[in-house]
Design an enzyme around this catalytic site. Structure first.
Site, PDB file in Angstrom:
ATOM      1  N   GLN A 142       0.847  -1.192   0.000  1.00 53.56           N
ATOM      2  CA  GLN A 142       0.000   0.000   0.000  1.00 53.56           C
ATOM      3  C   GLN A 142       0.882   1.242   0.000  1.00 53.56           C
ATOM      4  O   GLN A 142       0.389   2.355  -0.037  1.00 53.56           O
ATOM      5  CB  GLN A 142      -0.885   0.018   1.250  1.00 53.56           C
ATOM      6  N   HIS A 192      -1.413   1.472  -4.323  1.00 54.05           N
ATOM      7  CA  HIS A 192      -1.688   2.908  -4.207  1.00 54.05           C
ATOM      8  C   HIS A 192      -0.754   3.778  -5.044  1.00 54.05           C
ATOM      9  O   HIS A 192      -0.616   4.967  -4.788  1.00 54.05           O
ATOM     10  CB  HIS A 192      -1.639   3.331  -2.731  1.00 54.05           C
ATOM     11  N   CYS A 249       0.652  14.400 -16.412  1.00 50.66           N
ATOM     12  CA  CYS A 249      -0.085  15.638 -16.664  1.00 50.66           C
ATOM     13  C   CYS A 249      -1.563  15.324 -16.871  1.00 50.66           C
ATOM     14  O   CYS A 249      -1.917  14.428 -17.640  1.00 50.66           O
ATOM     15  CB  CYS A 249       0.489  16.314 -17.906  1.00 50.66           C
ATOM     16  N   CYS A 293      -2.423  16.448 -20.877  1.00 47.35           N
ATOM     17  CA  CYS A 293      -2.007  15.686 -22.064  1.00 47.35           C
ATOM     18  C   CYS A 293      -1.503  14.291 -21.729  1.00 47.35           C
ATOM     19  O   CYS A 293      -1.155  13.520 -22.619  1.00 47.35           O
ATOM     20  CB  CYS A 293      -0.943  16.453 -22.840  1.00 47.35           C
ATOM     21  N   CYS A 352       2.676  21.375 -16.584  1.00 47.88           N
ATOM     22  CA  CYS A 352       3.293  20.632 -17.679  1.00 47.88           C
ATOM     23  C   CYS A 352       4.023  21.579 -18.642  1.00 47.88           C
ATOM     24  O   CYS A 352       3.469  22.612 -19.032  1.00 47.88           O
ATOM     25  CB  CYS A 352       2.187  19.884 -18.434  1.00 47.88           C
ATOM     26  N   THR A 383       0.716  -2.865   8.630  1.00 45.21           N
ATOM     27  CA  THR A 383      -0.466  -2.159   8.138  1.00 45.21           C
ATOM     28  C   THR A 383      -1.540  -2.202   9.200  1.00 45.21           C
ATOM     29  O   THR A 383      -1.714  -3.219   9.870  1.00 45.21           O
ATOM     30  CB  THR A 383      -0.973  -2.718   6.778  1.00 45.21           C
ATOM     31  N   SER A 384      -2.240  -1.083   9.370  1.00 47.17           N
ATOM     32  CA  SER A 384      -3.276  -1.029  10.395  1.00 47.17           C
ATOM     33  C   SER A 384      -4.510  -1.811   9.944  1.00 47.17           C
ATOM     34  O   SER A 384      -5.445  -1.988  10.701  1.00 47.17           O
ATOM     35  CB  SER A 384      -3.627   0.419  10.724  1.00 47.17           C
ATOM     36  N   GLU A 419       1.828  -3.148  16.991  1.00 44.34           N
ATOM     37  CA  GLU A 419       0.630  -3.018  17.827  1.00 44.34           C
ATOM     38  C   GLU A 419      -0.427  -4.031  17.413  1.00 44.34           C
ATOM     39  O   GLU A 419      -0.347  -4.607  16.334  1.00 44.34           O
ATOM     40  CB  GLU A 419       0.016  -1.614  17.654  1.00 44.34           C
ATOM     41  N   ALA A 441       9.107  -4.841  12.295  1.00 42.81           N
ATOM     42  CA  ALA A 441       9.102  -5.678  11.090  1.00 42.81           C
ATOM     43  C   ALA A 441      10.486  -6.195  10.717  1.00 42.81           C
ATOM     44  O   ALA A 441      10.627  -7.349  10.313  1.00 42.81           O
ATOM     45  CB  ALA A 441       8.507  -4.876   9.931  1.00 42.81           C
TER      46      ALA A 441
HETATM   47  P1  NAD Z   1      -0.930   3.027   8.684  1.00 40.00           P
HETATM   48  O1  NAD Z   1      -0.112   4.276   8.867  1.00 40.00           O
HETATM   49  O2  NAD Z   1      -2.387   3.124   8.761  1.00 40.00           O
HETATM   50  O3  NAD Z   1      -0.471   1.941   9.744  1.00 40.00           O
HETATM   51  C1  NAD Z   1       0.882   1.667   9.992  1.00 40.00           C
HETATM   52  C2  NAD Z   1       0.934   0.414  10.832  1.00 40.00           C
HETATM   53  O4  NAD Z   1       2.296   0.035  10.988  1.00 40.00           O
HETATM   54  C3  NAD Z   1       0.348   0.563  12.242  1.00 40.00           C
HETATM   55  O5  NAD Z   1      -0.526  -0.502  12.470  1.00 40.00           O
HETATM   56  C4  NAD Z   1       1.581   0.482  13.150  1.00 40.00           C
HETATM   57  O6  NAD Z   1       1.280  -0.166  14.369  1.00 40.00           O
HETATM   58  C5  NAD Z   1       2.526  -0.360  12.320  1.00 40.00           C
HETATM   59  N1  NAD Z   1       3.956  -0.164  12.572  1.00 40.00           N
HETATM   60  C6  NAD Z   1       4.626   0.982  12.867  1.00 40.00           C
HETATM   61  N2  NAD Z   1       5.946   0.752  12.961  1.00 40.00           N
HETATM   62  C7  NAD Z   1       6.142  -0.560  12.701  1.00 40.00           C
HETATM   63  C8  NAD Z   1       7.288  -1.402  12.650  1.00 40.00           C
HETATM   64  N3  NAD Z   1       8.539  -0.924  12.861  1.00 40.00           N
HETATM   65  N4  NAD Z   1       7.117  -2.714  12.364  1.00 40.00           N
HETATM   66  C9  NAD Z   1       5.865  -3.228  12.147  1.00 40.00           C
HETATM   67  N5  NAD Z   1       4.746  -2.480  12.197  1.00 40.00           N
HETATM   68  C10 NAD Z   1       4.876  -1.163  12.464  1.00 40.00           C
HETATM   69  O7  NAD Z   1      -0.451   2.409   7.329  1.00 40.00           O
HETATM   70  P2  NAD Z   1      -1.263   1.630   6.241  1.00 40.00           P
HETATM   71  O8  NAD Z   1      -2.061   0.547   6.843  1.00 40.00           O
HETATM   72  O9  NAD Z   1      -0.299   1.342   5.162  1.00 40.00           O
HETATM   73  O10 NAD Z   1      -2.275   2.785   5.784  1.00 40.00           O
HETATM   74  C11 NAD Z   1      -2.648   2.860   4.581  1.00 40.00           C
HETATM   75  C12 NAD Z   1      -2.206   4.146   3.828  1.00 40.00           C
HETATM   76  O11 NAD Z   1      -1.068   4.875   4.261  1.00 40.00           O
HETATM   77  C13 NAD Z   1      -1.828   3.661   2.485  1.00 40.00           C
HETATM   78  O12 NAD Z   1      -2.732   4.247   1.610  1.00 40.00           O
HETATM   79  C14 NAD Z   1      -0.420   4.169   2.175  1.00 40.00           C
HETATM   80  O13 NAD Z   1      -0.359   4.574   0.829  1.00 40.00           O
HETATM   81  C15 NAD Z   1      -0.285   5.295   3.098  1.00 40.00           C
HETATM   82  N6  NAD Z   1       1.102   5.646   3.538  1.00 40.00           N
HETATM   83  C16 NAD Z   1       2.223   5.236   2.855  1.00 40.00           C
HETATM   84  C17 NAD Z   1       3.496   5.562   3.331  1.00 40.00           C
HETATM   85  C18 NAD Z   1       4.703   5.095   2.560  1.00 40.00           C
HETATM   86  O14 NAD Z   1       4.653   4.968   1.343  1.00 40.00           O
HETATM   87  N7  NAD Z   1       5.817   4.784   3.243  1.00 40.00           N
HETATM   88  C19 NAD Z   1       3.642   6.284   4.509  1.00 40.00           C
HETATM   89  C20 NAD Z   1       2.483   6.695   5.183  1.00 40.00           C
HETATM   90  C21 NAD Z   1       1.230   6.357   4.688  1.00 40.00           C
HETATM   91 ZN    ZN Z   2       0.582  18.263 -20.457  1.00 40.68          ZN
END
Ligand code: NAD
Ligand code: ZN
Length: 233
Positions: free
Chosen positions: A83, A101, A109, A112, A129, A170-171, A197, A213
């Site tokens: 994500q 995502h 752009c 175009c 653009c 991911t939450s 968490e 992680a």
């Molecule tokens: P979220 O921010 O909702 O949740 C993050 C999760 O990661 C939480 O549950 C938290 O407890 C957990 N977490 C934090 N540190 C951790 C670690 N060291 N090890 C394991 N788990 C850990 O993120 P999500 O569920 O991806 O939310 C979705 C949206 O957030 C997506 O649409 C995404 O595009 C966007 N997003 C992306 C980025 C990125 O590209 N790095 C950053 C922020 C948000």
């Molecule tokens: Zn253009």
């Protein structure tokens, strides 16, 4: 397969959205990650993503991204579905990455369709653009927008065939991505959750491991390798 979220990049220094240190505790998403907001204030939204590209570019893939690269060598088929928009799985060297995502290094752009890679775009210095003067937007999915159909279909296909899905950082509350673990279960696969968490998925997962992680995934990779060595003896 693995389904990853912002938490997998937290140890690379990229803030997550939710959670105690999340970006949304400091900024209003509807002012930034939304098409209407972009049209109202393209300059602000463009500056925000330029800033995020600077943050993600100096960040390095961490042990968790690297463990997933190694994991792919241990199974005949292994897909990473993310994500995240930060490009870190690709930079770590994962080959099969499904981006639900989008990716902030890609931009296009609205007028175009001309494509701009992030570095070219940032050097350009304008959010308009240079061919047609249209607005350039990041190729990412904002609130209320559809997921790219090809990526979503690939994710669903992988989930329906997976023997095991690691759900990492991911939450598990953002739909439709949060449905993918259900698809795995419906097809008799197993869910292993890795998060610092508890989440709404924890109860439903076959195994839920609390910890960072990078540590947990490295241990799992080493465990699989050890298990296979022992099995050969
Ligand atoms: P979220 O921010 O909702 O949740 C993050 C999760 O990661 C939480 O549950 C938290 O407890 C957990 N977490 C934090 N540190 C951790 C670690 N060291 N090890 C394991 N788990 C850990 O993120 P999500 O569920 O991806 O939310 C979705 C949206 O957030 C997506 O649409 C995404 O595009 C966007 N997003 C992306 C980025 C990125 O590209 N790095 C950053 C922020 C948000
Ligand atoms: Zn253009």
């Amino acid at each position: 397969m693995a389904l990853t979220g912002a938490g997998i990049s937290a140890e690379s220094g990229i803030p997550t959205f939710r959670g105690t240190d999340g970006i949304w505790n400091k900024l209003k998403p509807e002012e930034l990650a939304d098409f209407g907001a972009f049209l109202r204030n393209p300059e602000l939204v463009s500056e925000w993503y330029k800033h995020r590209r600077q943050v993600t570019r100096v960040a390095k893939p961490n042990g968790a991204h690297l463990a997933l690269v190694e994991m792919a060598t241990l199974f005949p088929i292994f897909a990473v579905i993310t994500q995240n928009i930060d490009n870190l799985h690709e930079r770590a060297g994962s080959e099969t990455v499904i981006e639900l995502h989008g990716n902030i290094e890609r931009n296009y752009c609205l007028g175009c369709g001309k494509r701009y890679d992030g570095e070219e775009f940032d050097k350009n210095g304008s959010f308009k653009c240079n061919e047609c003067g249209g607005l350039i937007r990041p190729d990412i999915v904002w609130f209320g927008e559809m997921l790219p159909t090809d990526q979503w279909n690939a994710a669903e296909a992988a989930a329906s065939e997976a023997d095991i899905m690691f759900v990492v950082g991911t939450s598990a509350v953002v739909y439709p991505a949060a449905n993918l673990p259900m698809t795995v279960k419906r097809n008799s696969g197993k869910i292993v959750e890795i998060n610092t968490e508890e989440t709404p998925l924890s109860e439903f997962a076959d195994v839920s491991i609390q910890g960072p992680a990078s540590e947990v995934l490295s241990e799992i990779v080493n465990g699989i390798k050890e298990f296979r060595r022992d099995a050969k003896k």
